[in-house]
Write an enzyme that holds these catalytic residues in place. Structure first.
Site, PDB file in Angstrom:
ATOM      1  CB  THR A  30     -12.386  42.498 -24.665  1.00  0.00           C
ATOM      2  OG1 THR A  30     -12.305  43.785 -24.931  1.00  0.00           O
ATOM      3  CG2 THR A  30     -12.818  41.587 -25.859  1.00  0.00           C
ATOM      4  CB  ALA A  31     -12.333  39.678 -19.829  1.00  0.00           C
ATOM      5  CG  HIS A  85      -3.584  41.570 -17.369  1.00  0.00           C
ATOM      6  ND1 HIS A  85      -3.354  41.947 -18.766  1.00  0.00           N
ATOM      7  CD2 HIS A  85      -4.238  42.429 -16.794  1.00  0.00           C
ATOM      8  CE1 HIS A  85      -4.035  43.309 -18.964  1.00  0.00           C
ATOM      9  NE2 HIS A  85      -4.539  43.617 -17.912  1.00  0.00           N
ATOM     10  CB  SER A 113     -11.434  46.774 -23.097  1.00  0.00           C
ATOM     11  OG  SER A 113     -10.584  46.322 -21.681  1.00  0.00           O
TER      12      SER A 113
END
Length: 294
Positions: free
Chosen positions: A125-126, A163, A63
């Site tokens: 990163t989410a 995803h 990430s």
């Protein structure tokens, strides 16, 4: 003349359709990698983030959030990025955000007492984008492929989907609260850099550039032989039909994946700069990109 010695290089990535598409050519020997032999390992992105913290792998997907903690040991390959261009991780709930339109702002709902948001890992990163979007959010970490069920069961108020969950949440009766990639574009005019591939610095500049060349060649070969690469990727689509698999791959294997380009590089710098100013990462990050050797 003595034969050249083969060098085994561990290359780790997520067991997802987009990564499978990118690395299909490497996995099946479609491109010439000289004396470099790649041993591919598959694991979820948060596990790879944690392994990269230990410097365990020569090449791995990570990430961009995690890269803030890895930049001293790893450089970013200029090839293999997962960029959300006006789309990205999606915040979803069982019901619409609890505020009447047109004044509804999901950020307000996310900060209300008792609101818990399921996230796929604190190094993703989410999660970083969520904290930039609403710093006051309270969260619980849940495996990425369990978040939809977790929210549908009422165990969290909302969840951040990555995803294939970004495409199928409505099938589970969940409703969109916010798309973090869309929000990021409104804020910055840039794509949201979610993941990238890193190479360990101790391999040395020459080998790092050769690895970058191999990764770029694998992506380019997949794009040039799209039907074959998609057929391979479908085995990693976790229940998505062919149309959604192709849509998902198209979202995250694109021109930015071949090379970040100027906008992609600016996006990485902007994300990490904002994260530091917000106190979400401990120090400024000097980003090094390693591009394919000629």
């Amino acid at each position: 003349m003595a034969a050249s010695r083969t060098r085994a290089i561990r290359l780790a990535h997520s067991p997802d359709a987009d990564d499978a598409f990118m690395f299909w050519a490497l996995a099946t020997g479609k491109i010439d990698t000289g004396d470099r032999r790649y041993v591919q390992e598959l694991a979820d992105i948060e596990s790879l983030n944690r392994r990269a913290l230990e410097g365990e792998l020569e090449v791995t997907a990570v990430s961009l959030h995690a890269y803030a903690y890895l930049a001293d040991r790893y450089a970013l390959l200029a090839h293999g990025a997962s960029m959300g261009d006006r789309y990205g991780p999606r915040i979803v709930g069982r019901d619409a955000p609890p505020a009447p339109p047109p004044l509804a702002d999901p950020r307000d709902a996310l900060s209300r007492p008792g609101t818990i948001v399921a996230v796929p890992g604190e190094l993703t990163t989410a999660f970083l984008a969520l904290k930039l979007y609403q710093p006051a959010v309270r969260h619980v970490t849940v495996p990425f492929d369990e978040i939809e069920d977790y929210v549908a069961a009422g165990r969290a108020t909302a969840g951040v989907l990555i995803h294939e969950g970004q495409l199928r949440y409505a099938d589970r009766g969940l409703r969109l609260w916010a798309d973090l990639g869309e929000w990021w574009h409104r804020e910055t005019g840039l794509p949201l850099p979610l993941g990238g591939n890193v190479v360990r610095r101790d391999l040395g500049p020459a080998l790092m550039r050769e690895i970058a060349r191999d990764v770029k060649a694998s992506i380019a070969y997949g794009l040039a032989h799209r039907d074959q690469a998609l057929a391979h990727a479908k085995a990693f689509s976790r229940g998505m039909d062919d149309a959604r698999t192709e849509q998902f791959v198209g979202m995250y294997v694109n021109a930015y994946t071949v090379d970040y380009g100027p906008d992609g590089r600016r996006a990485v710098a902007e994300l990490l700069s904002r994260a530091h100013r917000a106190g979400l990462i401990p120090a400024p990050v000097e980003v090094t990109f390693v591009a394919a050797s000629r």
